[in-house]
Design an enzyme around this catalytic site. Structure first.
Site, PDB file in Angstrom:
ATOM      1  CG  ASP A 197       4.802  37.056   4.598  1.00 39.10           C
ATOM      2  OD1 ASP A 197       5.926  37.487   4.885  1.00 39.10           O
ATOM      3  OD2 ASP A 197       3.755  37.453   5.141  1.00 39.10           O
ATOM      4  CG  ASP A 206       4.526  24.286  16.490  1.00 40.62           C
ATOM      5  OD1 ASP A 206       4.200  23.110  16.735  1.00 40.62           O
ATOM      6  OD2 ASP A 206       4.398  25.210  17.304  1.00 40.62           O
ATOM      7  CG  HIS A 237       6.462  39.408   7.913  1.00 44.64           C
ATOM      8  ND1 HIS A 237       5.379  39.084   7.126  1.00 44.64           N
ATOM      9  CD2 HIS A 237       6.073  40.492   8.626  1.00 44.64           C
ATOM     10  CE1 HIS A 237       4.397  39.926   7.357  1.00 44.64           C
ATOM     11  NE2 HIS A 237       4.777  40.785   8.271  1.00 44.64           N
ATOM     12  CG  ASN A 250       3.405  19.772  16.912  1.00 43.43           C
ATOM     13  OD1 ASN A 250       3.159  20.609  17.777  1.00 43.43           O
ATOM     14  ND2 ASN A 250       4.291  19.970  15.963  1.00 43.43           N
ATOM     15  CG  ASN A 341       1.213  47.836  10.191  1.00 43.41           C
ATOM     16  OD1 ASN A 341       0.112  47.354  10.432  1.00 43.41           O
ATOM     17  ND2 ASN A 341       2.280  47.097   9.946  1.00 43.41           N
ATOM     18  CB  THR A 377      -5.448  45.692   1.963  1.00 46.23           C
ATOM     19  OG1 THR A 377      -6.372  45.340   2.986  1.00 46.23           O
ATOM     20  CG2 THR A 377      -5.228  47.201   1.972  1.00 46.23           C
ATOM     21  CB  SER A 437       1.863  41.754   9.187  1.00 43.18           C
ATOM     22  OG  SER A 437       2.229  42.573   8.119  1.00 43.18           O
TER      23      SER A 437
END
Length: 506
Positions: A197, A206, A237, A250, A341, A377, A437
Protein backbone atom coordinates in the site's frame (compact mmCIF):
# COMPACT_ATOMS: atom_id res chain seq x y z
CA UNK A 1 -6.70 4.64 -3.58
CA UNK A 2 -7.50 3.74 -7.19
CA UNK A 3 -8.50 1.56 -6.51
CA UNK A 4 -10.76 -17.27 -6.26
CA UNK A 5 -11.07 -19.97 -6.90
CA UNK A 6 -7.95 -21.88 -7.93
CA UNK A 7 -10.07 -24.31 -9.90
CA UNK A 8 -12.53 -21.77 -11.27
CA UNK A 9 -9.94 -19.57 -12.92
CA UNK A 10 -7.00 -21.79 -13.79
CA UNK A 11 -8.19 -23.12 -17.15
CA UNK A 12 -9.14 -19.70 -18.48
CA UNK A 13 -5.80 -18.21 -17.49
CA UNK A 14 -3.83 -20.91 -19.29
CA UNK A 15 -5.85 -20.58 -22.48
CA UNK A 16 -5.51 -16.81 -22.69
CA UNK A 17 -1.82 -16.99 -21.81
CA UNK A 18 -1.09 -19.22 -24.78
CA UNK A 19 -2.64 -16.73 -27.18
CA UNK A 20 -1.15 -13.62 -25.64
CA UNK A 21 2.36 -15.04 -25.40
CA UNK A 22 2.56 -15.47 -29.16
CA UNK A 23 1.37 -11.93 -29.78
CA UNK A 24 3.56 -10.23 -27.23
CA UNK A 25 7.01 -11.22 -28.47
CA UNK A 26 6.40 -9.89 -31.93
CA UNK A 27 5.03 -6.63 -30.58
CA UNK A 28 1.82 -6.83 -32.62
CA UNK A 29 -1.59 -7.49 -31.11
CA UNK A 30 -3.56 -10.25 -32.81
CA UNK A 31 -7.25 -11.03 -32.95
CA UNK A 32 -8.73 -13.65 -30.70
CA UNK A 33 -9.61 -16.96 -32.34
CA UNK A 34 -13.07 -17.02 -30.75
CA UNK A 35 -16.03 -14.67 -31.07
CA UNK A 36 -14.69 -12.10 -28.65
CA UNK A 37 -13.53 -8.73 -29.96
CA UNK A 38 -9.94 -7.60 -29.85
CA UNK A 39 -9.56 -5.17 -26.98
CA UNK A 40 -9.14 -1.53 -27.91
CA UNK A 41 -5.44 -0.89 -28.58
CA UNK A 42 -3.62 1.71 -26.50
CA UNK A 43 -0.46 3.01 -28.14
CA UNK A 44 2.27 3.94 -25.68
CA UNK A 45 4.54 6.50 -27.29
CA UNK A 46 8.25 6.15 -26.48
CA UNK A 47 10.05 9.06 -28.21
CA UNK A 48 13.83 9.22 -28.35
CA UNK A 49 15.28 11.02 -25.36
CA UNK A 50 12.32 10.37 -23.03
CA UNK A 51 13.16 8.08 -20.12
CA UNK A 52 10.66 5.23 -20.10
CA UNK A 53 10.26 2.16 -17.90
CA UNK A 54 9.90 -1.36 -19.33
CA UNK A 55 9.16 -4.88 -18.13
CA UNK A 56 11.14 -7.60 -19.93
CA UNK A 57 10.18 -11.21 -19.19
CA UNK A 58 12.56 -14.10 -19.76
CA UNK A 59 11.16 -17.13 -21.55
CA UNK A 60 12.40 -19.33 -18.71
CA UNK A 61 12.58 -18.09 -15.13
CA UNK A 62 16.10 -18.92 -14.05
CA UNK A 63 19.33 -16.98 -13.43
CA UNK A 64 20.94 -17.95 -16.73
CA UNK A 65 18.02 -16.81 -18.87
CA UNK A 66 17.64 -13.67 -16.79
CA UNK A 67 21.28 -12.76 -17.41
CA UNK A 68 20.70 -13.17 -21.14
CA UNK A 69 17.77 -10.78 -20.90
CA UNK A 70 19.92 -8.30 -18.97
CA UNK A 71 22.55 -8.46 -21.70
CA UNK A 72 19.87 -7.84 -24.31
CA UNK A 73 18.61 -4.82 -22.35
CA UNK A 74 22.07 -3.27 -22.32
CA UNK A 75 22.71 -4.09 -25.97
CA UNK A 76 19.43 -2.35 -26.87
CA UNK A 77 20.48 0.85 -25.13
CA UNK A 78 18.74 0.23 -21.83
CA UNK A 79 19.71 0.21 -18.16
CA UNK A 80 18.93 -2.75 -15.93
CA UNK A 81 17.15 -1.26 -12.93
CA UNK A 82 16.14 -4.47 -11.14
CA UNK A 83 16.31 -8.19 -11.87
CA UNK A 84 14.18 -10.87 -10.30
CA UNK A 85 15.71 -14.20 -11.46
CA UNK A 86 13.25 -16.12 -9.30
CA UNK A 87 10.54 -15.19 -11.80
CA UNK A 88 12.60 -14.20 -14.86
CA UNK A 89 11.59 -10.53 -14.79
CA UNK A 90 13.85 -7.56 -15.55
CA UNK A 91 12.89 -3.92 -15.00
CA UNK A 92 14.66 -1.64 -17.46
CA UNK A 93 14.89 2.06 -18.29
CA UNK A 94 15.70 3.41 -21.74
CA UNK A 95 15.59 6.62 -23.77
CA UNK A 96 15.70 4.74 -27.08
CA UNK A 97 12.42 4.90 -29.02
CA UNK A 98 12.88 1.42 -30.53
CA UNK A 99 13.87 -0.26 -27.28
CA UNK A 100 11.05 -2.83 -27.29
CA UNK A 101 11.84 -4.15 -30.76
CA UNK A 102 15.59 -3.89 -30.17
CA UNK A 103 15.58 -5.92 -26.95
CA UNK A 104 13.63 -8.71 -28.69
CA UNK A 105 16.13 -8.67 -31.57
CA UNK A 106 19.12 -8.74 -29.23
CA UNK A 107 17.68 -11.28 -26.82
CA UNK A 108 16.28 -13.77 -29.31
CA UNK A 109 14.68 -16.79 -27.72
CA UNK A 110 15.60 -15.60 -24.21
CA UNK A 111 12.92 -12.87 -24.32
CA UNK A 112 9.32 -13.98 -23.80
CA UNK A 113 7.71 -10.53 -23.79
CA UNK A 114 8.51 -6.86 -23.35
CA UNK A 115 6.30 -3.85 -22.69
CA UNK A 116 6.30 -0.30 -21.42
CA UNK A 117 5.09 -0.28 -17.81
CA UNK A 118 3.57 3.22 -17.93
CA UNK A 119 2.44 5.69 -20.58
CA UNK A 120 4.47 8.66 -19.28
CA UNK A 121 8.12 9.38 -18.63
CA UNK A 122 9.78 8.04 -15.49
CA UNK A 123 9.49 10.68 -12.76
CA UNK A 124 11.65 9.04 -10.09
CA UNK A 125 14.66 8.87 -12.40
CA UNK A 126 16.99 5.92 -12.80
CA UNK A 127 18.37 4.91 -9.39
CA UNK A 128 22.09 5.28 -8.85
CA UNK A 129 24.35 2.22 -8.83
CA UNK A 130 21.90 0.10 -10.77
CA UNK A 131 22.99 -3.20 -12.20
CA UNK A 132 22.38 -6.87 -11.69
CA UNK A 133 20.45 -6.54 -8.47
CA UNK A 134 19.29 -10.07 -7.90
CA UNK A 135 16.37 -9.40 -5.58
CA UNK A 136 17.75 -10.84 -2.38
CA UNK A 137 15.52 -8.51 -0.43
CA UNK A 138 16.03 -5.55 1.85
CA UNK A 139 17.07 -5.88 5.46
CA UNK A 140 17.92 -3.71 8.43
CA UNK A 141 16.12 -0.97 10.32
CA UNK A 142 14.91 2.37 9.07
CA UNK A 143 16.65 5.24 10.81
CA UNK A 144 14.41 7.41 12.91
CA UNK A 145 11.69 4.83 13.49
CA UNK A 146 10.45 5.09 17.04
CA UNK A 147 10.21 1.35 17.54
CA UNK A 148 11.40 -1.70 15.66
CA UNK A 149 10.37 -5.30 16.10
CA UNK A 150 13.57 -6.98 17.26
CA UNK A 151 13.07 -10.25 15.42
CA UNK A 152 12.41 -12.34 18.53
CA UNK A 153 9.19 -14.30 18.56
CA UNK A 154 7.03 -13.27 21.46
CA UNK A 155 4.61 -15.63 23.11
CA UNK A 156 1.03 -15.27 22.01
CA UNK A 157 -0.80 -12.71 24.08
CA UNK A 158 -3.87 -13.90 25.90
CA UNK A 159 -7.05 -12.12 24.83
CA UNK A 160 -7.55 -9.05 26.96
CA UNK A 161 -10.68 -8.51 29.00
CA UNK A 162 -10.54 -4.76 28.48
CA UNK A 163 -12.20 -2.91 25.63
CA UNK A 164 -10.34 -0.25 23.68
CA UNK A 165 -12.06 3.17 23.75
CA UNK A 166 -13.47 3.13 20.20
CA UNK A 167 -14.00 -0.61 19.86
CA UNK A 168 -17.72 -0.19 20.47
CA UNK A 169 -17.93 1.85 17.24
CA UNK A 170 -16.47 -0.98 15.17
CA UNK A 171 -19.66 -2.61 13.93
CA UNK A 172 -17.62 -4.19 11.15
CA UNK A 173 -15.75 -6.38 13.63
CA UNK A 174 -19.00 -7.68 15.03
CA UNK A 175 -20.34 -8.36 11.54
CA UNK A 176 -17.47 -10.76 10.79
CA UNK A 177 -17.43 -12.13 14.40
CA UNK A 178 -13.93 -10.83 15.09
CA UNK A 179 -15.03 -9.84 18.59
CA UNK A 180 -15.97 -13.46 19.28
CA UNK A 181 -12.74 -14.73 17.74
CA UNK A 182 -10.77 -12.49 20.10
CA UNK A 183 -12.15 -14.43 23.04
CA UNK A 184 -10.09 -17.34 21.68
CA UNK A 185 -7.02 -15.59 20.29
CA UNK A 186 -5.79 -12.20 19.18
CA UNK A 187 -3.36 -13.88 16.79
CA UNK A 188 0.24 -15.04 16.94
CA UNK A 189 3.44 -12.97 16.85
CA UNK A 190 4.77 -15.61 14.47
CA UNK A 191 2.40 -14.34 11.76
CA UNK A 192 3.52 -11.49 9.51
CA UNK A 193 1.11 -9.59 7.25
CA UNK A 194 2.49 -7.50 4.40
CA UNK A 195 0.47 -4.37 3.66
CA UNK A 196 1.15 -3.58 -0.01
CA UNK A 197 0.00 0.00 0.00
CA UNK A 198 1.05 3.62 0.58
CA UNK A 199 3.02 2.96 3.76
CA UNK A 200 2.23 2.56 7.47
CA UNK A 201 2.59 5.36 10.01
CA UNK A 202 5.44 4.25 12.28
CA UNK A 203 4.35 6.63 15.07
CA UNK A 204 0.72 5.63 15.45
CA UNK A 205 0.11 4.29 18.97
CA UNK A 206 -2.23 1.59 17.68
CA UNK A 207 0.32 0.33 15.13
CA UNK A 208 3.80 0.82 16.58
CA UNK A 209 3.72 -2.33 18.70
CA UNK A 210 2.94 -4.53 15.73
CA UNK A 211 5.03 -2.81 13.05
CA UNK A 212 7.92 -5.02 11.92
CA UNK A 213 10.44 -2.46 10.72
CA UNK A 214 13.09 -5.03 9.81
CA UNK A 215 10.80 -6.58 7.21
CA UNK A 216 9.30 -3.35 5.86
CA UNK A 217 10.38 -2.27 2.39
CA UNK A 218 9.89 0.52 -0.13
CA UNK A 219 9.27 -0.62 -3.72
CA UNK A 220 8.22 2.73 -5.18
CA UNK A 221 11.70 3.84 -6.30
CA UNK A 222 11.52 2.48 -9.85
CA UNK A 223 10.69 -1.00 -8.52
CA UNK A 224 13.91 -1.52 -6.54
CA UNK A 225 13.57 -2.66 -2.90
CA UNK A 226 14.87 -0.25 -0.27
CA UNK A 227 14.98 -0.31 3.52
CA UNK A 228 14.13 3.40 3.64
CA UNK A 229 11.12 5.37 2.48
CA UNK A 230 8.42 2.86 3.40
CA UNK A 231 6.46 5.28 5.60
CA UNK A 232 3.56 7.25 4.09
CA UNK A 233 4.25 10.53 2.32
CA UNK A 234 1.11 11.63 0.47
CA UNK A 235 -1.56 9.12 1.52
CA UNK A 236 -2.83 7.56 4.74
CA UNK A 237 -4.59 4.77 2.86
CA UNK A 238 -2.07 2.13 3.95
CA UNK A 239 -2.27 3.27 7.56
CA UNK A 240 -6.05 2.88 7.54
CA UNK A 241 -5.76 -0.59 5.99
CA UNK A 242 -3.12 -1.61 8.55
CA UNK A 243 -5.34 -0.61 11.46
CA UNK A 244 -8.19 -2.79 10.24
CA UNK A 245 -5.84 -5.75 10.00
CA UNK A 246 -3.92 -5.41 13.24
CA UNK A 247 -4.47 -2.32 15.39
CA UNK A 248 -3.17 -3.44 18.77
CA UNK A 249 -5.32 -4.21 21.78
CA UNK A 250 -3.73 -1.60 24.04
CA UNK A 251 -6.57 0.43 25.56
CA UNK A 252 -5.99 3.07 22.85
CA UNK A 253 -8.35 3.76 19.95
CA UNK A 254 -9.48 0.82 17.84
CA UNK A 255 -8.75 -2.90 17.60
CA UNK A 256 -7.86 -4.81 14.42
CA UNK A 257 -9.13 -8.17 13.25
CA UNK A 258 -5.85 -9.77 14.36
CA UNK A 259 -4.51 -7.37 17.01
CA UNK A 260 -1.44 -9.40 17.98
CA UNK A 261 0.08 -10.26 14.60
CA UNK A 262 2.95 -8.31 13.03
CA UNK A 263 2.65 -5.86 10.14
CA UNK A 264 5.20 -5.09 7.44
CA UNK A 265 4.86 -1.91 5.40
CA UNK A 266 5.44 -2.77 1.74
CA UNK A 267 5.19 0.58 -0.02
CA UNK A 268 4.06 0.18 -3.62
CA UNK A 269 2.52 3.63 -4.10
CA UNK A 270 4.58 6.59 -5.32
CA UNK A 271 4.06 10.19 -4.27
CA UNK A 272 1.70 10.78 -7.21
CA UNK A 273 -0.52 7.91 -6.09
CA UNK A 274 0.43 5.37 -8.79
CA UNK A 275 1.12 1.66 -8.34
CA UNK A 276 3.08 0.71 -11.45
CA UNK A 277 3.69 -2.95 -12.38
CA UNK A 278 7.34 -2.91 -11.33
CA UNK A 279 6.30 -1.70 -7.86
CA UNK A 280 3.77 -4.51 -7.47
CA UNK A 281 6.27 -7.12 -8.72
CA UNK A 282 8.78 -5.92 -6.15
CA UNK A 283 6.14 -6.06 -3.42
CA UNK A 284 5.05 -9.61 -4.13
CA UNK A 285 8.58 -10.96 -4.52
CA UNK A 286 9.71 -9.23 -1.33
CA UNK A 287 6.74 -10.79 0.47
CA UNK A 288 8.01 -14.19 -0.60
CA UNK A 289 11.63 -13.44 0.20
CA UNK A 290 10.73 -12.20 3.67
CA UNK A 291 8.46 -15.19 4.35
CA UNK A 292 5.35 -13.13 4.98
CA UNK A 293 2.25 -15.19 5.69
CA UNK A 294 -0.44 -12.91 4.26
CA UNK A 295 -0.55 -9.83 2.04
CA UNK A 296 -3.32 -7.30 1.59
CA UNK A 297 -3.71 -5.61 -1.79
CA UNK A 298 -6.23 -2.77 -1.80
CA UNK A 299 -5.42 -1.36 -5.24
CA UNK A 300 -5.31 -2.09 -8.93
CA UNK A 301 -2.04 -1.86 -10.84
CA UNK A 302 -1.71 1.36 -12.81
CA UNK A 303 -2.01 2.69 -15.42
CA UNK A 304 -4.73 0.27 -16.63
CA UNK A 305 -7.77 -0.72 -14.63
CA UNK A 306 -7.83 -3.83 -16.82
CA UNK A 307 -4.75 -5.41 -18.41
CA UNK A 308 -5.57 -7.06 -21.75
CA UNK A 309 -3.59 -10.08 -22.87
CA UNK A 310 -3.98 -9.27 -26.59
CA UNK A 311 -2.10 -5.96 -26.13
CA UNK A 312 1.70 -6.47 -25.97
CA UNK A 313 2.59 -3.76 -23.43
CA UNK A 314 -0.26 -4.76 -21.12
CA UNK A 315 0.47 -8.45 -21.52
CA UNK A 316 4.13 -8.10 -20.50
CA UNK A 317 3.23 -6.15 -17.36
CA UNK A 318 0.43 -8.53 -16.43
CA UNK A 319 2.66 -11.55 -16.98
CA UNK A 320 5.32 -10.11 -14.65
CA UNK A 321 2.80 -9.46 -11.86
CA UNK A 322 1.27 -12.91 -12.40
CA UNK A 323 4.69 -14.54 -12.05
CA UNK A 324 5.39 -12.59 -8.87
CA UNK A 325 2.06 -13.60 -7.31
CA UNK A 326 2.54 -17.25 -8.27
CA UNK A 327 6.12 -17.37 -6.95
CA UNK A 328 5.28 -15.72 -3.63
CA UNK A 329 2.33 -18.07 -3.19
CA UNK A 330 4.72 -20.99 -3.62
CA UNK A 331 6.79 -19.49 -0.80
CA UNK A 332 3.73 -19.78 1.46
CA UNK A 333 2.17 -16.33 1.13
CA UNK A 334 -1.62 -16.05 0.77
CA UNK A 335 -2.99 -12.90 -0.87
CA UNK A 336 -6.22 -10.96 -0.27
CA UNK A 337 -7.25 -8.24 -2.74
CA UNK A 338 -9.98 -5.66 -3.16
CA UNK A 339 -12.47 -6.39 -5.95
CA UNK A 340 -12.56 -2.75 -7.11
CA UNK A 341 -14.89 0.21 -6.83
CA UNK A 342 -16.40 0.61 -10.32
CA UNK A 343 -19.63 -1.41 -9.80
CA UNK A 344 -18.61 -3.64 -12.73
CA UNK A 345 -19.53 -7.24 -13.40
CA UNK A 346 -16.06 -8.80 -13.61
CA UNK A 347 -17.49 -12.01 -15.07
CA UNK A 348 -18.72 -10.24 -18.22
CA UNK A 349 -16.20 -7.78 -19.63
CA UNK A 350 -18.44 -7.17 -22.65
CA UNK A 351 -21.08 -5.57 -20.42
CA UNK A 352 -19.14 -2.34 -19.87
CA UNK A 353 -16.28 -0.28 -21.25
CA UNK A 354 -13.16 0.90 -19.46
CA UNK A 355 -13.23 4.70 -19.64
CA UNK A 356 -10.47 5.60 -17.20
CA UNK A 357 -7.36 3.94 -18.61
CA UNK A 358 -4.55 4.75 -18.92
CA UNK A 359 -4.89 6.84 -15.80
CA UNK A 360 -1.40 8.34 -15.92
CA UNK A 361 -1.97 9.91 -19.34
CA UNK A 362 -4.95 10.48 -21.62
CA UNK A 363 -7.68 7.89 -21.00
CA UNK A 364 -9.42 6.24 -23.93
CA UNK A 365 -12.74 4.40 -24.02
CA UNK A 366 -11.80 0.74 -24.31
CA UNK A 367 -13.74 -2.32 -25.41
CA UNK A 368 -12.65 -5.28 -23.27
CA UNK A 369 -12.70 -9.05 -23.59
CA UNK A 370 -12.28 -11.90 -21.12
CA UNK A 371 -8.49 -11.64 -21.39
CA UNK A 372 -8.68 -8.19 -19.80
CA UNK A 373 -8.35 -8.43 -16.03
CA UNK A 374 -8.11 -6.20 -12.99
CA UNK A 375 -4.78 -7.16 -11.42
CA UNK A 376 -3.89 -8.43 -8.92
CA UNK A 377 -7.43 -9.23 -7.78
CA UNK A 378 -8.37 -11.39 -10.80
CA UNK A 379 -5.15 -13.41 -10.84
CA UNK A 380 -5.20 -17.07 -9.87
CA UNK A 381 -4.59 -17.76 -6.20
CA UNK A 382 -5.74 -14.34 -5.00
CA UNK A 383 -8.75 -14.01 -2.67
CA UNK A 384 -11.10 -11.46 -4.28
CA UNK A 385 -13.16 -9.48 -1.77
CA UNK A 386 -16.35 -7.50 -2.41
CA UNK A 387 -17.63 -4.79 -0.07
CA UNK A 388 -20.72 -4.67 2.13
CA UNK A 389 -22.44 -1.73 3.78
CA UNK A 390 -24.56 -1.74 6.91
CA UNK A 391 -28.19 -1.52 5.78
CA UNK A 392 -30.51 -0.37 7.21
CA UNK A 393 -28.23 2.07 8.98
CA UNK A 394 -27.56 1.26 12.62
CA UNK A 395 -28.42 -2.43 12.27
CA UNK A 396 -26.25 -5.50 11.77
CA UNK A 397 -27.95 -6.29 8.46
CA UNK A 398 -26.03 -5.57 5.27
CA UNK A 399 -26.11 -5.34 1.51
CA UNK A 400 -23.52 -4.98 -1.22
CA UNK A 401 -21.91 -1.54 -1.29
CA UNK A 402 -23.13 0.32 -4.36
CA UNK A 403 -19.58 0.92 -5.60
CA UNK A 404 -18.36 -2.65 -5.27
CA UNK A 405 -17.38 -4.74 -8.27
CA UNK A 406 -19.09 -8.10 -8.39
CA UNK A 407 -19.25 -11.15 -10.67
CA UNK A 408 -20.32 -14.80 -10.57
CA UNK A 409 -17.22 -16.96 -10.19
CA UNK A 410 -15.08 -13.87 -9.52
CA UNK A 411 -15.87 -12.93 -5.91
CA UNK A 412 -14.58 -15.29 -3.25
CA UNK A 413 -15.95 -13.71 -0.07
CA UNK A 414 -17.41 -10.41 1.15
CA UNK A 415 -16.56 -8.15 4.08
CA UNK A 416 -17.61 -4.74 5.44
CA UNK A 417 -16.20 -1.86 3.39
CA UNK A 418 -18.46 1.18 3.84
CA UNK A 419 -17.73 3.77 6.55
CA UNK A 420 -15.02 1.75 8.27
CA UNK A 421 -13.34 3.31 11.31
CA UNK A 422 -9.58 2.79 11.47
CA UNK A 423 -6.21 4.46 12.01
CA UNK A 424 -5.09 7.51 9.99
CA UNK A 425 -1.88 9.54 9.87
CA UNK A 426 -3.23 12.97 10.81
CA UNK A 427 -2.78 13.55 14.54
CA UNK A 428 -2.17 9.80 14.92
CA UNK A 429 -5.93 9.64 14.86
CA UNK A 430 -8.88 7.71 13.47
CA UNK A 431 -11.18 8.22 10.53
CA UNK A 432 -13.85 6.67 8.32
CA UNK A 433 -13.09 5.40 4.82
CA UNK A 434 -15.16 3.45 2.28
CA UNK A 435 -14.21 1.14 -0.56
CA UNK A 436 -13.39 -2.43 -1.37
CA UNK A 437 -9.98 -1.27 -0.10
CA UNK A 438 -11.53 -1.31 3.36
CA UNK A 439 -13.21 -4.72 2.86
CA UNK A 440 -10.08 -6.60 1.82
CA UNK A 441 -8.08 -5.99 5.04
CA UNK A 442 -10.85 -7.63 7.06
CA UNK A 443 -10.17 -10.78 5.07
CA UNK A 444 -6.41 -10.38 5.40
CA UNK A 445 -6.93 -10.16 9.16
CA UNK A 446 -9.05 -13.30 9.21
CA UNK A 447 -6.39 -15.14 7.21
CA UNK A 448 -3.81 -13.95 9.76
CA UNK A 449 -5.95 -15.37 12.60
CA UNK A 450 -6.35 -18.60 10.68
CA UNK A 451 -2.60 -18.88 10.13
CA UNK A 452 -2.06 -18.20 13.84
CA UNK A 453 -4.14 -21.24 14.78
CA UNK A 454 -3.07 -23.42 11.84
CA UNK A 455 0.57 -22.50 11.17
CA UNK A 456 1.23 -25.44 8.84
CA UNK A 457 -1.62 -24.73 6.44
CA UNK A 458 -0.69 -23.81 2.88
CA UNK A 459 -2.21 -20.88 0.98
CA UNK A 460 -4.45 -23.29 -0.92
CA UNK A 461 -5.71 -24.86 2.30
CA UNK A 462 -6.35 -21.46 3.84
CA UNK A 463 -8.33 -20.24 0.84
CA UNK A 464 -10.38 -23.43 0.78
CA UNK A 465 -11.21 -23.11 4.48
CA UNK A 466 -11.93 -19.38 4.17
CA UNK A 467 -14.58 -20.14 1.53
CA UNK A 468 -16.04 -23.08 3.39
CA UNK A 469 -16.35 -21.12 6.63
CA UNK A 470 -17.91 -18.01 5.06
CA UNK A 471 -21.50 -17.38 6.12
CA UNK A 472 -23.86 -17.82 3.19
CA UNK A 473 -25.58 -14.62 2.17
CA UNK A 474 -28.41 -14.27 -0.33
CA UNK A 475 -28.22 -11.70 -3.10
CA UNK A 476 -30.49 -9.03 -1.69
CA UNK A 477 -30.49 -5.66 -3.47
CA UNK A 478 -28.08 -2.83 -4.20
CA UNK A 479 -28.49 0.65 -5.62
CA UNK A 480 -26.10 0.44 -8.56
CA UNK A 481 -24.48 -1.99 -10.96
CA UNK A 482 -25.57 -5.31 -12.47
CA UNK A 483 -28.16 -7.46 -10.73
CA UNK A 484 -27.10 -10.28 -8.46
CA UNK A 485 -27.15 -13.82 -9.85
CA UNK A 486 -26.45 -17.19 -8.29
CA UNK A 487 -27.57 -19.14 -5.24
CA UNK A 488 -27.13 -18.21 -1.60
CA UNK A 489 -24.09 -20.49 -1.41
CA UNK A 490 -22.13 -18.74 -4.18
CA UNK A 491 -23.46 -15.65 -5.91
CA UNK A 492 -22.13 -12.68 -7.85
CA UNK A 493 -22.40 -10.22 -4.95
CA UNK A 494 -20.90 -12.08 -2.00
CA UNK A 495 -19.20 -15.12 -3.52
CA UNK A 496 -19.32 -17.89 -0.95
CA UNK A 497 -20.47 -15.53 1.78
CA UNK A 498 -19.41 -13.17 4.55
CA UNK A 499 -15.98 -13.93 5.96
CA UNK A 500 -16.17 -15.52 9.43
CA UNK A 501 -13.35 -14.79 11.92
CA UNK A 502 -14.76 -17.05 14.63
CA UNK A 503 -14.80 -20.14 12.44
CA UNK A 504 -11.23 -19.35 11.34
CA UNK A 505 -9.96 -19.84 14.90
CA UNK A 506 -12.42 -22.43 16.23
Amino acid sequence: MRHLSLTRRGAVAVASLALASTAAVGGVAVASTDAEPVSTPVTISTPDGQLMSYIVNARIANPGQTRLVEAAVRAAGGVVVQSWPQIGVVVAHSKVSTFRADVVAKGGNAVESVGASRTVAVTEGTPEAVGASWGRGASGYMKGAKKAFNGDVESDASPAATTDPRETEQWDMKMIKADLAHAITDGSRNVLVGVLDSGIDADHPDLVKNLDVANSVNCSDAGRPSTTGWEPTTSDHGTHVAGTIAAARNQVGTVGVAPNVRLASVKVVNDDGFIYPEYAVCGFVEAGLKHMDVTNNSYYVDPFEFYCEDQPDQYAAKEAVRRAVTWSTKQGVVHAAAAGNSAHDLSDKSSFKDTGSPDDGTPVTRTLNSGCEDIPTELDGVVTVSSMQRFPAGTMDSRLSSFSNRGLGKIDVAAPGSSILSTIVRDNGYGLKSGTSMASPHVAGVLALMKSVHPTWTPAQMIEKLRQQADDKACGTTTAGPACVGPVTDNSFFGEGVVDALDAVS
